[in-house]
Design an enzyme around this catalytic site. Structure first.
Site, mmCIF file in Angstrom:
data_model
loop_
_atom_site.group_PDB
_atom_site.id
_atom_site.type_symbol
_atom_site.label_atom_id
_atom_site.label_comp_id
_atom_site.label_asym_id
_atom_site.label_seq_id
_atom_site.Cartn_x
_atom_site.Cartn_y
_atom_site.Cartn_z
ATOM 1 N N CYS A 53 -70.844 23.479 40.932
ATOM 2 C CA CYS A 53 -69.829 22.535 40.470
ATOM 3 C C CYS A 53 -68.885 22.225 41.629
ATOM 4 O O CYS A 53 -68.337 23.139 42.255
ATOM 5 C CB CYS A 53 -69.057 23.138 39.302
ATOM 6 S SG CYS A 53 -67.689 22.115 38.725
ATOM 7 N N CYS A 56 -65.158 23.672 40.715
ATOM 8 C CA CYS A 56 -64.763 25.083 40.723
ATOM 9 C C CYS A 56 -65.715 26.005 41.483
ATOM 10 O O CYS A 56 -65.412 27.174 41.667
ATOM 11 C CB CYS A 56 -64.612 25.591 39.299
ATOM 12 S SG CYS A 56 -66.173 25.721 38.388
ATOM 13 N N CYS A 101 -69.290 21.494 33.074
ATOM 14 C CA CYS A 101 -69.245 22.848 33.622
ATOM 15 C C CYS A 101 -68.608 23.777 32.594
ATOM 16 O O CYS A 101 -67.518 23.499 32.081
ATOM 17 C CB CYS A 101 -68.448 22.850 34.918
ATOM 18 S SG CYS A 101 -68.215 24.497 35.630
ATOM 19 N N CYS A 104 -65.066 25.216 34.192
ATOM 20 C CA CYS A 104 -63.845 24.423 34.371
ATOM 21 C C CYS A 104 -63.779 23.181 33.488
ATOM 22 O O CYS A 104 -62.760 22.498 33.471
ATOM 23 C CB CYS A 104 -63.669 24.029 35.841
ATOM 24 S SG CYS A 104 -64.838 22.797 36.451
ATOM 25 N N CYS A 124 -79.395 14.879 33.957
ATOM 26 C CA CYS A 124 -79.100 13.798 34.893
ATOM 27 C C CYS A 124 -77.651 13.984 35.339
ATOM 28 O O CYS A 124 -76.713 13.747 34.572
ATOM 29 C CB CYS A 124 -79.305 12.466 34.175
ATOM 30 S SG CYS A 124 -79.189 11.034 35.231
#
Length: 135
Positions: A53, A56, A101, A104, A124
């Site tokens: 991510c 984070c 995510c 976060c 995607c």
């Protein structure tokens, strides 16, 4: 409670997110935007490693599950266990499954039921939502 508004393990104020991310990343990760197809360098990334991510740093996808979907965005057949969460997205007059995510809450992209075996899923994901860590 809408999963986008629940507390996440990694949390920042809006000002902190804006300072941490580029304007384009903020538009995708925090404002649920979408980058133009084919615009991300990670689309062609083929080295062994982990996609994380960009908000984070949480590990999200291993490169072995990445495939070319022809859509213009990095696509994966499955996330790492517990790395992402999903919710129904009815914005833009469509019903889609949004991926964010789990650490976060940042918007990553969407998951569709048209991927390859064994999962049959296509995660995607916006390239701006990802960082890549080579193995």
């Amino acid at each position: 409670m809408d999963d986008r508004t629940r507390p996440f393990p990694f949390a920042l104020s809006d000002a902190e997110w804006r300072a941490r991310l580029s304007p384009a990343q903020y538009a995708v990760l925090r404002a649920h935007g979408t980058e133009p197809p084919g615009s991300c360098g990670l689309l062609a990334e083929k080295r062994p490693g982990t996609f994380r991510c960009a908000g984070c740093g949480q590990p999200l996808f291993e490169s072995g599950g990445k495939f070319e979907s022809g859509t213009g965005w990095p696509s994966f057949d499955m996330p790492l266990p517990g790395a992402v969460a999903t919710l129904i997205d009815t914005r833009h007059g469509m019903i889609r499954e949004e991926v964010h995510c789990a650490n976060c809450g940042s918007h990553l992209g969407h998951v569709f039921p048209d991927g390859p075996p064994p999962t049959g899923l296509r995660y995607c994901i916006n390239g701006l939502a990802l960082d890549f860590a080579p193995a």
